[in-house]
Design a protein around this motif. Structure first.
Motif, PDB file in Angstrom:
ATOM      1  N   PRO A 205       0.814  -1.233   0.000  1.00  0.00           N
ATOM      2  CA  PRO A 205       0.000   0.000   0.000  1.00  0.00           C
ATOM      3  C   PRO A 205       0.842   1.275   0.000  1.00  0.00           C
ATOM      4  O   PRO A 205       0.473   2.262  -0.640  1.00  0.00           O
ATOM      5  N   ASP A 206       1.975   1.260   0.707  1.00  0.00           N
ATOM      6  CA  ASP A 206       2.846   2.436   0.719  1.00  0.00           C
ATOM      7  C   ASP A 206       3.464   2.679  -0.657  1.00  0.00           C
ATOM      8  O   ASP A 206       3.600   3.823  -1.103  1.00  0.00           O
ATOM      9  N   VAL A 207       3.864   1.603  -1.329  1.00  0.00           N
ATOM     10  CA  VAL A 207       4.439   1.748  -2.670  1.00  0.00           C
ATOM     11  C   VAL A 207       3.396   2.315  -3.631  1.00  0.00           C
ATOM     12  O   VAL A 207       3.685   3.208  -4.435  1.00  0.00           O
ATOM     13  N   ARG A 208       2.176   1.814  -3.553  1.00  0.00           N
ATOM     14  CA  ARG A 208       1.110   2.314  -4.438  1.00  0.00           C
ATOM     15  C   ARG A 208       0.819   3.790  -4.161  1.00  0.00           C
ATOM     16  O   ARG A 208       0.591   4.562  -5.093  1.00  0.00           O
ATOM     17  N   ASP A 209       0.829   4.162  -2.886  1.00  0.00           N
ATOM     18  CA  ASP A 209       0.624   5.571  -2.541  1.00  0.00           C
ATOM     19  C   ASP A 209       1.729   6.434  -3.128  1.00  0.00           C
ATOM     20  O   ASP A 209       1.488   7.526  -3.659  1.00  0.00           O
ATOM     21  N   ALA A 230      -2.619  -1.109 -13.960  1.00  0.00           N
ATOM     22  CA  ALA A 230      -1.690  -2.240 -14.029  1.00  0.00           C
ATOM     23  C   ALA A 230      -0.257  -1.776 -13.752  1.00  0.00           C
ATOM     24  O   ALA A 230       0.544  -2.513 -13.149  1.00  0.00           O
ATOM     25  N   PHE A 231       0.073  -0.558 -14.190  1.00  0.00           N
ATOM     26  CA  PHE A 231       1.407  -0.002 -13.932  1.00  0.00           C
ATOM     27  C   PHE A 231       1.636   0.166 -12.432  1.00  0.00           C
ATOM     28  O   PHE A 231       2.704  -0.189 -11.908  1.00  0.00           O
ATOM     29  N   ILE A 232       0.650   0.692 -11.727  1.00  0.00           N
ATOM     30  CA  ILE A 232       0.782   0.896 -10.285  1.00  0.00           C
ATOM     31  C   ILE A 232       0.961  -0.445  -9.584  1.00  0.00           C
ATOM     32  O   ILE A 232       1.836  -0.606  -8.720  1.00  0.00           O
ATOM     33  N   ARG A 233       0.156  -1.428  -9.968  1.00  0.00           N
ATOM     34  CA  ARG A 233       0.295  -2.763  -9.379  1.00  0.00           C
ATOM     35  C   ARG A 233       1.648  -3.379  -9.720  1.00  0.00           C
ATOM     36  O   ARG A 233       2.280  -4.025  -8.886  1.00  0.00           O
ATOM     37  N   GLY A 234       2.092  -3.160 -10.970  1.00  0.00           N
ATOM     38  CA  GLY A 234       3.360  -3.737 -11.412  1.00  0.00           C
ATOM     39  C   GLY A 234       4.550  -3.171 -10.667  1.00  0.00           C
ATOM     40  O   GLY A 234       5.476  -3.911 -10.305  1.00  0.00           O
ATOM     41  N   VAL A 235       4.554  -1.851 -10.410  1.00  0.00           N
ATOM     42  CA  VAL A 235       5.655  -1.247  -9.656  1.00  0.00           C
ATOM     43  C   VAL A 235       5.691  -1.806  -8.243  1.00  0.00           C
ATOM     44  O   VAL A 235       6.758  -2.136  -7.707  1.00  0.00           O
ATOM     45  N   ALA A 236       4.507  -1.921  -7.612  1.00  0.00           N
ATOM     46  CA  ALA A 236       4.450  -2.463  -6.252  1.00  0.00           C
ATOM     47  C   ALA A 236       4.958  -3.901  -6.217  1.00  0.00           C
ATOM     48  O   ALA A 236       5.634  -4.316  -5.261  1.00  0.00           O
ATOM     49  N   ARG A 237       4.661  -4.680  -7.264  1.00  0.00           N
ATOM     50  CA  ARG A 237       5.071  -6.083  -7.300  1.00  0.00           C
ATOM     51  C   ARG A 237       6.545  -6.234  -7.684  1.00  0.00           C
ATOM     52  O   ARG A 237       7.302  -6.933  -7.014  1.00  0.00           O
ATOM     53  N   ASP A 238       6.956  -5.578  -8.768  1.00  0.00           N
ATOM     54  CA  ASP A 238       8.297  -5.795  -9.310  1.00  0.00           C
ATOM     55  C   ASP A 238       9.396  -5.125  -8.491  1.00  0.00           C
ATOM     56  O   ASP A 238      10.562  -5.511  -8.595  1.00  0.00           O
ATOM     57  N   SER A 239       9.057  -4.107  -7.714  1.00  0.00           N
ATOM     58  CA  SER A 239      10.068  -3.424  -6.908  1.00  0.00           C
ATOM     59  C   SER A 239      10.387  -4.170  -5.628  1.00  0.00           C
ATOM     60  O   SER A 239      11.401  -3.893  -4.970  1.00  0.00           O
ATOM     61  N   ASN A 240       9.512  -5.106  -5.240  1.00  0.00           N
ATOM     62  CA  ASN A 240       9.676  -5.833  -3.971  1.00  0.00           C
ATOM     63  C   ASN A 240       9.754  -4.894  -2.771  1.00  0.00           C
ATOM     64  O   ASN A 240      10.352  -5.231  -1.736  1.00  0.00           O
TER      65      ASN A 240
END
Length: 330
Positions: A205-209, A230-240
């Motif tokens: 949630p912090d990454v998405r914010d 999808a970009f927001i979800r992808g950054v949160a997922r791929d950045s770990n």
């Protein structure tokens, strides 16, 4: 003579204000570190590269700026360390400067007012040996209990490590250290820290914010609203949850003409990579080959006893490595 404050905090004329970094999460860590520093403890912040240690230290420094004297010099070289400290201590406390360091044209004003502006002694002070500069700075810090020295990284050569050890006798330290640091020269400093804070990756949630706030201020074109989500979800997922990886993925999107589904498939960043410890696998393979050797020769009572011992040893080794990997993941 005492040096009087006189530094203009505004950026030079014609230079743009630096872009404010987005900061999310870490409320618990900031509160924990601030409380410890106000209580008189020294704090070390540990974590993997790119986890956001320096940014966190900057936020803590902002938090305590009105309650403590916060010094944040560069430790790139001994000369830079002494120069930064001299200016910052001058602004906050005032230096007792020997008369020989005051240029003759400023001595009359200094004798009349008891103060001298730092810009008037900057050059003469910089010509002094670093050891003499540090001695002057250490005297200025004597008998003070309201000074905190922020060090962005303890990855320093021996000379800077020695000066930091001397400074730690006069003020509190709040420093960052990479989790895999094993350098002997800083071991002398580590025992001076009463609190160690291990930084973990940001939660999703912090990454998405963070990404939402960043997109509000940066002109990134998306193929469709669905691609944006999808970009927001992808950054949160791929950045770990690694801040350096989050920023790298955002910078990657900024140079794209338009973010498409193909762009999302290409997104990656080295800071988010994690490496698997293969030691347990090698141990299992070694034991397996040993077991095959005994089986191929036929097994009697003696061989069974040997195999039982080997199996017990393997069990305890796997248990040990399992615990170590669990501790790393916390």
């Amino acid at each position: 003579m005492s040096a009087a404050p006189g530094t203009d905090p505004r950026p030079p004329e014609g230079q743009a204000e630096p872009e404010a970094r987005i900061f999310v999460g870490r409320r618990l860590e900031i509160s924990q570190i601030s409380t410890a520093l106000l209580a008189g403890s020294s704090v070390i912040v540990k974590g993997r590269a790119g986890i956001g240690k320096r940014t966190l230290l900057g936020k803590v420094r902002e938090e305590l700026a009105g309650q403590r004297i916060c010094l944040a010099p560069s430790v790139a070289t001994p000369k830079q360390l002494a120069a930064d400290l001299a200016e910052q201590i001058h602004e906050a406390i005032g230096l007792e400067v020997p008369e020989r360091l005051i240029p003759p044209r400023f001595r009359a004003v200094a004798e009349r007012t008891g103060n001298v502006e730092f810009r008037h002694i900057r050059r003469t002070l910089s010509r002094e040996p670093v050891a003499d500069q540090m001695a002057l700075l250490l005297r200025a810090l004597d008998h003070r209990d309201d000074v905190i020295l922020f060090v962005e990284s303890l990855e320093v050569p021996p000379t800077q490590a020695e000066y930091l050890a001397q400074l730690s006798e006069r003020c509190q330290l709040c420093a960052a250290l990479d989790a895999d640091n094993r350098r002997v020269r800083i071991q002398r400093l580590l025992w001076k820290f009463q609190l160690t804070v291990d930084l973990k990756p940001l939660v999703s949630p912090d990454v998405r914010d963070w990404v939402e706030q960043w997109l509000d201020t940066h002109p990134v074109a998306f193929e469709s609203p669905r691609i944006r989500k999808a970009f927001i979800r992808g950054v949160a997922r791929d950045s770990n949850g690694i801040p350096a990886a989050v920023q790298g993925l955002l910078d990657f999107a900024l140079v794209e003409r338009s973010v498409t589904r193909a762009t999302l498939r290409e997104m990656s960043h080295d800071a988010a990579l994690t490496y698997l410890d293969m030691t347990p696998v090698l141990v299992i393979l070694s034991v397996g080959f040993m077991a095959l050797r005994y089986i191929s020769r036929g097994m009697g009572m003696k061989e069974l006893m040997v195999m039982a011992g080997v199996g017990t040893s393997m069990f305890y080794l796997l248990l040990y490595f399992g615990r170590m990997m669990r501790l790393r993941g916390r």
